[in-house]
Design a protein around this motif. Structure first.
Motif, PDB file in Angstrom:
ATOM      1  N   UNK A   1       0.823  -1.210   0.000  1.00  0.00           N
ATOM      2  CA  UNK A   1       0.000   0.000   0.000  1.00  0.00           C
ATOM      3  C   UNK A   1       0.858   1.261   0.000  1.00  0.00           C
ATOM      4  N   UNK A   2       1.954   1.233   0.749  1.00  0.00           N
ATOM      5  CA  UNK A   2       2.756   2.452   0.860  1.00  0.00           C
ATOM      6  C   UNK A   2       3.890   2.540  -0.153  1.00  0.00           C
ATOM      7  N   UNK A   3       4.194   1.423  -0.832  1.00  0.00           N
ATOM      8  CA  UNK A   3       5.376   1.468  -1.699  1.00  0.00           C
ATOM      9  C   UNK A   3       5.104   1.230  -3.184  1.00  0.00           C
ATOM     10  N   UNK A   4       3.929   0.733  -3.543  1.00  0.00           N
ATOM     11  CA  UNK A   4       3.667   0.410  -4.944  1.00  0.00           C
ATOM     12  C   UNK A   4       2.823   1.481  -5.625  1.00  0.00           C
ATOM     13  N   UNK A   5       2.980   1.594  -6.933  1.00  0.00           N
ATOM     14  CA  UNK A   5       2.114   2.477  -7.708  1.00  0.00           C
ATOM     15  C   UNK A   5       0.734   1.828  -7.809  1.00  0.00           C
ATOM     16  N   UNK A   6      -0.238   2.584  -8.273  1.00  0.00           N
ATOM     17  CA  UNK A   6      -1.596   2.054  -8.419  1.00  0.00           C
ATOM     18  C   UNK A   6      -1.603   0.826  -9.342  1.00  0.00           C
ATOM     19  N   UNK A   7      -0.880   0.897 -10.447  1.00  0.00           N
ATOM     20  CA  UNK A   7      -0.828  -0.243 -11.372  1.00  0.00           C
ATOM     21  C   UNK A   7      -0.147  -1.440 -10.722  1.00  0.00           C
ATOM     22  N   UNK A   8       0.934  -1.200 -10.000  1.00  0.00           N
ATOM     23  CA  UNK A   8       1.630  -2.299  -9.315  1.00  0.00           C
ATOM     24  C   UNK A   8       0.739  -2.937  -8.236  1.00  0.00           C
ATOM     25  N   UNK A   9      -0.050  -2.110  -7.539  1.00  0.00           N
ATOM     26  CA  UNK A   9      -0.981  -2.641  -6.533  1.00  0.00           C
ATOM     27  C   UNK A   9      -1.986  -3.580  -7.192  1.00  0.00           C
ATOM     28  N   UNK A  10      -2.526  -3.151  -8.330  1.00  0.00           N
ATOM     29  CA  UNK A  10      -3.516  -3.980  -9.016  1.00  0.00           C
ATOM     30  C   UNK A  10      -2.894  -5.281  -9.505  1.00  0.00           C
ATOM     31  N   UNK A  11      -1.726  -5.204 -10.109  1.00  0.00           N
ATOM     32  CA  UNK A  11      -1.055  -6.418 -10.592  1.00  0.00           C
ATOM     33  C   UNK A  11      -0.710  -7.360  -9.433  1.00  0.00           C
ATOM     34  N   UNK A  12      -0.284  -6.787  -8.331  1.00  0.00           N
ATOM     35  CA  UNK A  12       0.001  -7.593  -7.135  1.00  0.00           C
ATOM     36  C   UNK A  12      -1.270  -8.284  -6.652  1.00  0.00           C
ATOM     37  N   UNK A  13      -2.381  -7.555  -6.649  1.00  0.00           N
ATOM     38  CA  UNK A  13      -3.665  -8.116  -6.212  1.00  0.00           C
ATOM     39  C   UNK A  13      -4.087  -9.293  -7.091  1.00  0.00           C
ATOM     40  N   UNK A  14      -4.065  -9.103  -8.413  1.00  0.00           N
ATOM     41  CA  UNK A  14      -4.554 -10.189  -9.284  1.00  0.00           C
ATOM     42  C   UNK A  14      -3.591 -11.377  -9.307  1.00  0.00           C
TER      43      UNK A  14
END
Length: 195
Positions: free
Chosen positions: A143-156
């Motif tokens: 949450x504090x270190x990834x970009x929005x796109x990286x957060x989404x890719x991490x989630x999926x």
């Protein structure tokens, strides 16, 4: 649905027939319709909940009425509010069903008795708590270190089973981004795949 829980436990530990009888005697099955609450903000949480079927979310609502999804729970996962349970204080969260669900709940007093009487069950609970703590730390870090796109890719990549079961606006809330941002990210990723 108790059989689903028994199968889950059997994959993780060896239990005697007597252990099964004790565990089965304290299990309560709750059927939730889509959007029905398991817990509402302000209530004190008194259970341990295992998801037999379906999908739940834990979320808070801020002063502006915006939902903030904290956790999703699907089959063979646990749900609840540990802070409310341990401190016997009103919950800050709501837990509701994203789809029709079946949840097995055990009252906290009975759960603690199971932990005392059945060492293998207690060991499993400790393993779950350690994994939960690790998952929370990972979530905070992303949450504090990834970009929005990286957060989404991490989630999926981390939760592929959730990506198609959970509405897009709830995924956006979980990631801490707007639904519009998530739509742009998905659109950009689709374009990159076509190129």
């Amino acid at each position: 649905m108790v059989e689903v829980f028994k199968k889950y436990l059997a994959e993780k530990m060896t239990l005697t027939d007597e252990d099964w009888a004790v565990i089965g005697s304290v299990c309560i099955i709750k059927k939730l319709r889509k959007h029905q609450f398991l817990l509402q903000e302000g209530d004190v949480w008194r259970y341990h909940a295992f998801i037999c079927k379906g999908c739940l979310r834990r979320y808070s609502i801020d002063a502006k009425g915006i939902e903030h999804v904290i956790q999703f729970s699907i089959e063979n996962w646990w749900a609840g509010d540990r802070d409310s349970l341990m401190n016997k204080t009103p919950s800050k969260y709501n837990i509701d069903a994203i789809e029709d669900s079946v949840v097995l709940v055990i009252r906290n007093e009975d759960f603690e008795t199971l932990c005392r009487q059945i060492p293998a069950f207690n060991n499993l609970v400790n393993q779950i708590l350690f994994r939960s703590l690790n998952a929370s730390q990972e979530r905070i870090n992303s949450t504090i270190s990834l970009t929005a796109e990286e957060k989404y890719l991490h989630f999926i990549n981390t939760f592929p089973a959730l990506a198609n079961r959970v509405p897009r606006h709830m995924i956006a809330s979980y990631l801490g981004i707007t639904p519009e941002t998530l739509s742009r990210i998905k659109s950009n990723l689709s374009k990159q795949k076509r190129e």
